[in-house]
Design a protein around this motif. Structure first.
Motif, PDB file in Angstrom:
ATOM      1  N   MET A   1      50.285  54.210  35.307  1.00  0.00           N
ATOM      2  CA  MET A   1      49.754  53.030  34.823  1.00  0.00           C
ATOM      3  C   MET A   1      48.303  52.972  34.064  1.00  0.00           C
ATOM      4  N   THR A   2      48.415  52.745  32.923  1.00  0.00           N
ATOM      5  CA  THR A   2      47.059  52.917  31.961  1.00  0.00           C
ATOM      6  C   THR A   2      46.012  51.984  32.226  1.00  0.00           C
ATOM      7  N   SER A   3      44.820  52.587  32.526  1.00  0.00           N
ATOM      8  CA  SER A   3      43.763  51.681  32.563  1.00  0.00           C
ATOM      9  C   SER A   3      43.388  50.804  31.173  1.00  0.00           C
ATOM     10  N   GLY A   4      42.863  49.464  31.490  1.00  0.00           N
ATOM     11  CA  GLY A   4      42.928  48.439  30.585  1.00  0.00           C
ATOM     12  C   GLY A   4      44.070  47.335  30.092  1.00  0.00           C
ATOM     13  N   ARG A   5      45.024  48.025  30.549  1.00  0.00           N
ATOM     14  CA  ARG A   5      46.290  47.105  30.446  1.00  0.00           C
ATOM     15  C   ARG A   5      46.275  45.852  31.167  1.00  0.00           C
ATOM     16  N   PRO A   6      46.733  44.562  30.586  1.00  0.00           N
ATOM     17  CA  PRO A   6      46.481  43.235  31.465  1.00  0.00           C
ATOM     18  C   PRO A   6      47.252  43.319  32.701  1.00  0.00           C
ATOM     19  N   GLN A   7      46.666  42.866  33.711  1.00  0.00           N
ATOM     20  CA  GLN A   7      47.260  42.959  34.965  1.00  0.00           C
ATOM     21  C   GLN A   7      47.671  41.583  35.451  1.00  0.00           C
ATOM     22  N   ILE A   8      48.674  41.573  36.461  1.00  0.00           N
ATOM     23  CA  ILE A   8      48.980  40.470  37.151  1.00  0.00           C
ATOM     24  C   ILE A   8      49.112  40.507  38.694  1.00  0.00           C
ATOM     25  N   ARG A   9      48.353  39.680  39.248  1.00  0.00           N
ATOM     26  CA  ARG A   9      48.393  39.842  40.822  1.00  0.00           C
ATOM     27  C   ARG A   9      49.793  39.790  41.394  1.00  0.00           C
ATOM     28  N   ILE A  10      50.260  40.699  42.049  1.00  0.00           N
ATOM     29  CA  ILE A  10      51.489  40.731  42.790  1.00  0.00           C
ATOM     30  C   ILE A  10      51.269  40.492  44.321  1.00  0.00           C
ATOM     31  N   TRP A  11      50.339  41.305  44.910  1.00  0.00           N
ATOM     32  CA  TRP A  11      50.134  40.812  46.546  1.00  0.00           C
ATOM     33  C   TRP A  11      48.736  40.278  46.733  1.00  0.00           C
ATOM     34  N   ASP A  12      48.712  39.145  47.156  1.00  0.00           N
ATOM     35  CA  ASP A  12      47.470  38.331  47.708  1.00  0.00           C
ATOM     36  C   ASP A  12      46.786  39.065  48.676  1.00  0.00           C
ATOM     37  N   TRP A  13      45.305  38.845  48.667  1.00  0.00           N
ATOM     38  CA  TRP A  13      44.650  39.805  49.426  1.00  0.00           C
ATOM     39  C   TRP A  13      44.710  39.716  50.986  1.00  0.00           C
ATOM     40  N   THR A  14      45.475  38.576  51.598  1.00  0.00           N
ATOM     41  CA  THR A  14      45.682  38.542  52.814  1.00  0.00           C
ATOM     42  C   THR A  14      46.929  39.487  53.221  1.00  0.00           C
ATOM     43  N   ILE A  15      47.749  39.638  52.504  1.00  0.00           N
ATOM     44  CA  ILE A  15      48.878  40.280  52.456  1.00  0.00           C
ATOM     45  C   ILE A  15      48.440  41.782  52.610  1.00  0.00           C
ATOM     46  N   ARG A  16      47.811  42.083  51.571  1.00  0.00           N
ATOM     47  CA  ARG A  16      47.316  43.655  51.523  1.00  0.00           C
ATOM     48  C   ARG A  16      46.454  43.968  53.020  1.00  0.00           C
ATOM     49  N   LEU A  17      45.599  42.911  53.339  1.00  0.00           N
ATOM     50  CA  LEU A  17      44.868  43.292  54.543  1.00  0.00           C
ATOM     51  C   LEU A  17      45.492  43.298  55.725  1.00  0.00           C
ATOM     52  N   PHE A  18      46.702  42.448  55.891  1.00  0.00           N
ATOM     53  CA  PHE A  18      47.601  42.468  57.041  1.00  0.00           C
ATOM     54  C   PHE A  18      48.087  43.971  56.933  1.00  0.00           C
ATOM     55  N   HIS A  19      48.877  44.335  55.881  1.00  0.00           N
ATOM     56  CA  HIS A  19      49.310  45.594  55.821  1.00  0.00           C
ATOM     57  C   HIS A  19      48.688  46.588  56.409  1.00  0.00           C
TER      58      HIS A  19
END
Length: 225
Positions: A1-19
């Motif tokens: 994934m190239t830096s500077g490309r527009p991004q979209i949020r797939i996983w919210d922060w609570t899901i990532r924290l849970f993981h």
């Protein structure tokens, strides 16, 4: 994934924290059990239980990619997904793909079985027990202890399969599915679709899920005396 490309949020922060907290807690629970630090083992188990309750509630009221309803698929979808992988055709899914969904459900079930059985487990001499063991007989407590050991074996197998799958996606399919679980983001064009709504975590819903999770753990501590 190239830096500077527009991004979209797939996983919210609570899901990532849970993981990542679940990863740490499983390792810490194994180590405390091996070292005979059962007080800490129970504390960590109850912490993991709270996280699991939160995840279940979040699977009902959380954003799209966190919801269990978004993960449901027909068997034909899994067959088609596997067929595409075998043919070398792979496109990232907005959320969990059919194979990933099976992994999530299997891991959640194994973790719930592991923690749930630990609540009622009794050791061979009855000195160490789970917080709810007083509600079952010694024989039943021993059955829960055996279930606790078996479920941990199954959990270790599932974790190994999960790690191998991540490696296959990275090395064979050239898809780093680990990075979004750290950053939460991917490029929208990776999905080959039009506009997609990012996954946010509204604070009122977070508070609802966290309160119910904390209440569950508190109720168990109170019942266990």
């Amino acid at each position: 994934m190239t830096s500077g490309r527009p991004q979209i949020r797939i996983w919210d922060w609570t899901i990532r924290l849970f993981h990542w907290l679940a990863v740490l807690l499983v390792g810490a629970m194994w180590w405390t059990a091996e070292q005979g630090l059962m007080d800490w083992h129970r504390r960590l188990g109850l912490t993991l239980l709270g996280l699991l309750v939160y995840r279940i509630i979040w699977g009902l009221i959380g954003p799209r990619t966190a919801r269990f309803s978004h993960m449901l698929f027909r068997p034909a979808a899994l067959a088609a997904y596997v067929r595409d992988l075998r043919q070398g055709t792979h496109r990232p899914t907005f959320g969990h793909n059919p194979a990933g969904t099976l992994s999530v459900f299997a891991l959640l079930l194994a973790l719930l079985t592991q923690v749930g059985s630990g609540l009622f487990s009794v050791d061979t001499v009855g000195l160490e027990s789970g917080p709810l063991a007083r509600f079952v007989s010694f024989e039943t407590g021993r059955l829960f202890a055996e279930m606790h050991e078996i479920s941990f074996l199954i959990l270790r197998i599932l974790i190994l399969v999960h790690i191998l799958a991540v490696a296959v996606y990275l090395l064979v399919l050239r898809d780093n599915i680990l990075r979004p679980m750290i950053t939460g983001n991917r490029a929208p064009e990776d999905f080959g679709t039009g506009a997609l709504a990012g996954s946010s975590a509204p604070w009122p819903r977070i508070l609802i899920a966290a309160t119910l999770a904390a209440a569950t753990v508190t109720a168990i501590l109170t019942a266990g005396g």
